[in-house]
Write a protein that holds these residues in place. Structure first.
Motif, short mmCIF file in Angstrom:
data_model
loop_
_atom_site.label_atom_id
_atom_site.label_comp_id
_atom_site.label_asym_id
_atom_site.label_seq_id
_atom_site.Cartn_x
_atom_site.Cartn_y
_atom_site.Cartn_z
N VAL A 249 0.76 -1.24 0.19
CA VAL A 249 0.12 -0.45 -0.21
C VAL A 249 0.84 1.40 -0.02
N THR A 250 0.15 1.89 -0.62
CA THR A 250 1.27 3.35 -0.63
C THR A 250 0.32 4.39 0.07
N ALA A 251 0.66 5.64 0.33
CA ALA A 251 -0.36 6.50 1.07
C ALA A 251 0.85 7.90 1.35
N GLY A 252 -0.22 9.19 0.76
CA GLY A 252 0.39 10.12 1.97
C GLY A 252 0.70 11.08 0.13
N PRO A 253 1.22 12.16 0.12
CA PRO A 253 1.84 12.57 0.11
C PRO A 253 3.17 12.42 -1.17
N THR A 254 3.98 12.91 -2.11
CA THR A 254 5.77 13.04 -1.69
C THR A 254 6.00 14.50 -1.86
N TYR A 255 6.62 14.75 -1.22
CA TYR A 255 7.95 16.04 -1.37
C TYR A 255 9.05 16.35 -2.31
N GLU A 256 8.94 16.99 -3.36
CA GLU A 256 9.75 17.04 -4.16
C GLU A 256 10.41 18.46 -4.15
N ALA A 257 12.19 18.38 -3.42
CA ALA A 257 12.80 19.27 -3.18
C ALA A 257 12.96 20.55 -3.94
N THR B 128 -0.30 -9.74 5.20
CA THR B 128 1.05 -9.10 5.63
C THR B 128 0.49 -8.04 4.40
N VAL B 129 1.13 -6.70 4.89
CA VAL B 129 0.74 -5.44 4.91
C VAL B 129 2.42 -5.06 4.86
N THR B 130 2.60 -4.84 3.91
CA THR B 130 3.93 -3.11 3.45
C THR B 130 2.81 -2.00 3.47
N LEU B 131 3.22 -1.17 4.03
CA LEU B 131 2.64 0.30 3.51
C LEU B 131 4.11 1.64 3.27
N VAL B 132 4.10 1.79 2.39
CA VAL B 132 5.17 2.71 1.78
C VAL B 132 4.44 4.50 2.07
N LEU B 133 4.92 5.07 2.60
CA LEU B 133 4.03 6.20 3.11
C LEU B 133 5.06 6.99 2.87
N GLY B 134 4.46 8.54 2.50
CA GLY B 134 4.90 10.29 2.22
C GLY B 134 4.95 10.77 3.36
N PRO B 135 5.45 12.32 3.41
CA PRO B 135 5.40 13.02 5.02
C PRO B 135 3.81 12.64 5.17
N ILE C 20 7.13 1.86 5.27
CA ILE C 20 8.41 2.31 4.91
C ILE C 20 7.57 3.98 4.99
N LYS C 21 9.04 4.65 5.64
CA LYS C 21 8.30 6.15 5.54
C LYS C 21 9.70 6.42 4.17
N VAL C 22 9.07 7.71 3.41
CA VAL C 22 9.64 8.47 2.18
C VAL C 22 9.37 9.53 2.38
N THR C 23 10.24 10.15 1.42
CA THR C 23 10.01 11.58 1.02
C THR C 23 9.43 12.34 -0.13
N ALA C 24 10.82 11.74 -1.31
CA ALA C 24 10.44 12.39 -2.84
C ALA C 24 9.42 10.67 -3.06
N ALA C 25 9.34 11.48 -4.25
CA ALA C 25 8.63 10.35 -5.04
C ALA C 25 9.87 9.30 -5.63
N GLU C 26 11.10 9.65 -5.73
CA GLU C 26 11.63 8.55 -6.73
C GLU C 26 11.67 7.28 -5.23
N GLU C 27 12.01 8.05 -4.13
CA GLU C 27 12.03 7.26 -3.17
C GLU C 27 10.63 6.25 -2.85
N MET C 28 9.77 6.47 -3.01
CA MET C 28 8.62 6.00 -3.31
C MET C 28 8.85 4.64 -4.42
N TYR C 29 8.54 5.18 -5.34
CA TYR C 29 9.15 4.35 -6.81
C TYR C 29 9.80 3.25 -6.19
#
Length: 403
Positions: free
Chosen positions: A192-200, A229-236, A251-260
């Motif tokens: 699952v992915t959730a949240g926004p991404t922030y591009e610096a 069994t759940v993996t959540l990739v969460l933006g800011p 899995i906490k990420v910030t930018a789109a590339e990290e989520m990718y």
């Protein structure tokens, strides 16, 4: 889902008490049995007559009325759940220290059922070390704490301390007391992915959006409830979304590339991928190492496309995998959603329309789900937790041979 469930609601003195009128109505519509206990000060904020009419049970306030004693021990043993909402700073402190100077506290100390609390107070009170210490004590007691949200407060300030909305409290209760026999996703791996991404842009500025992450969070929790069994990739996203994630890999990420990269790393082992994140479509071509100073001539940014996560997963998806995406549209909504569904080789697209009440950050949503086989499922506005259930019901029913 809550038919026959016995729920005791404790109301303490807070302006947020008005929300409980709607919550009681929602619970009764779910055929729950509701009894309300109020602190004496709660009467200043909401009418016992209104609550007794809606709950179809006498509202209890005093230890005794005339010759009748309110049996707090019986009440504490009667309920399947004791919900205290709103939980004021004062009642919180008394609960943490075991004080017992009103009926609600007597019921609380006698309760043998699970306890759930929904705090409501001004931001400075909520952030005070004493309050946070008391919240920590309640969590150690094993109570479920529905953390307050950021928003407009009774003081006129904007900040943390706003009580959870009735629809979301209902969703929490449904999840807590609902049917635990549904194991339709047991043995399945869900991404699952959730949240926004922030591009610096530079060290202090970014390109982003207003996504709260609540929809993806609700999907992750519903998948867990169904045995996956759940993996959540969460933006800011707000810190509250990191609560209640036991048995979920975060899995906490910030930018789109990290989520990718996170999605590509985990997609191969996934049976189902639910792409609910609002990923930025563009990022700055170059990121400044230092803060860009204001210039009289203005600032021009050269933007380049980010990598399309949904399309990338659709390109490598196997027949055993299920892929779902989201489409937020402002015009020609259905046409754009169907185009996205087929162009990106998804199995499902969930359409949100800004013209139909969709909004970032809200606790409710109104969606339409399209399938690759041409089916269309429309839903009225409801809590995101309820929508998560609807979406997974569709997947289980229409892709049962695949998953």
């Amino acid at each position: 889902m809550l038919a026959g469930k016995k729920i005791a609601i404790g109301i303490s003195g807070s302006i947020a008490a008005y929300k409980i009128i709607h919550l009681v109505r929602l619970l009764v519509k779910q055929k729950a049995v509701v009894k309300v206990i109020m602190t004496p000060s709660a009467r200043d904020f909401v009418s016992p007559l209104t609550l007794s009419t809606l709950s179809k049970n006498e509202v209890l306030i005093d230890m005794a009325s005339g010759n009748t004693w309110a049996n707090h021990v019986e009440l504490g043993r009667w309920a399947d759940l004791l919900l205290i909402a709103p939980l004021s700073c004062n009642t919180l402190a008394k609960m943490a220290q075991g004080h017992c100077d009103n009926l609600l506290l007597s019921v609380y100390l006698s309760a043998t059922c699970p306890v759930m609390v929904s705090p409501a107070m001004d931001e400075d009170m909520w952030q005070h070390p004493a309050t946070q210490k008391n919240i920590g004590i309640l969590k150690k007691f094993g109570h479920t704490v529905l953390a307050p949200h950021h928003g407009e407060l009774a003081s006129g300030l904007i900040g943390e301390g706003r009580m959870e909305e009735p629809e979301m409290i209902l969703a929490h209760i449904q999840s807590f007391l609902g049917d635990t026999t549904d194991k339709s996703l047991e043995g399945k791996n869900v991404l699952v992915t959730a949240g926004p991404t922030y591009e610096a842009i530079d060290p202090v500025r970014f390109i982003g959006n207003h996504s709260s992450g609540k929809m993806g969070y609700a999907l992750a929790k519903e998948c867990r409830r169904r045995g996956a069994t759940v993996t959540l990739v969460l933006g800011p996203a707000p810190a509250v979304l990191e609560q209640d994630l036991s048995d979920i890999t975060l899995i906490k990420v910030t930018a789109a590339e990290e989520m990718y990269q996170a999605c590509m790393d985990h997609f191969e082992s996934a049976d189902i991928a639910l792409m609910a994140a609002a990923v930025a479509d563009y990022r700055p071509a170059a990121v400044s190492d230092t803060k860009i100073k204001k210039q009289e001539s203005g600032l021009e940014l050269n933007l380049v496309k980010t990598r399309d996560i949904l399309a990338a997963l659709g390109a490598i998806k196997t027949n055993r995998q299920v892929l779902l995406g989201f489409a937020l549209e402002t015009n020609d909504e259905e046409a754009h959603a169907l185009e996205k569904l087929h162009k990106k080789n998804a199995d499902y697209i969930v359409l949100n329309s800004l013209n139909d009440g969709a909004a970032f950050g809200a606790d409710t949503n109104k969606v339409t789900v399209f399938t690759k086989t041409g089916e269309k499922f429309g839903f009225a506005s409801k809590s995101k937790q309820a929508i998560a259930k609807d979406i997974l019901d569709i997947i289980v029913k229409t892709d049962i041979t695949t998953i």
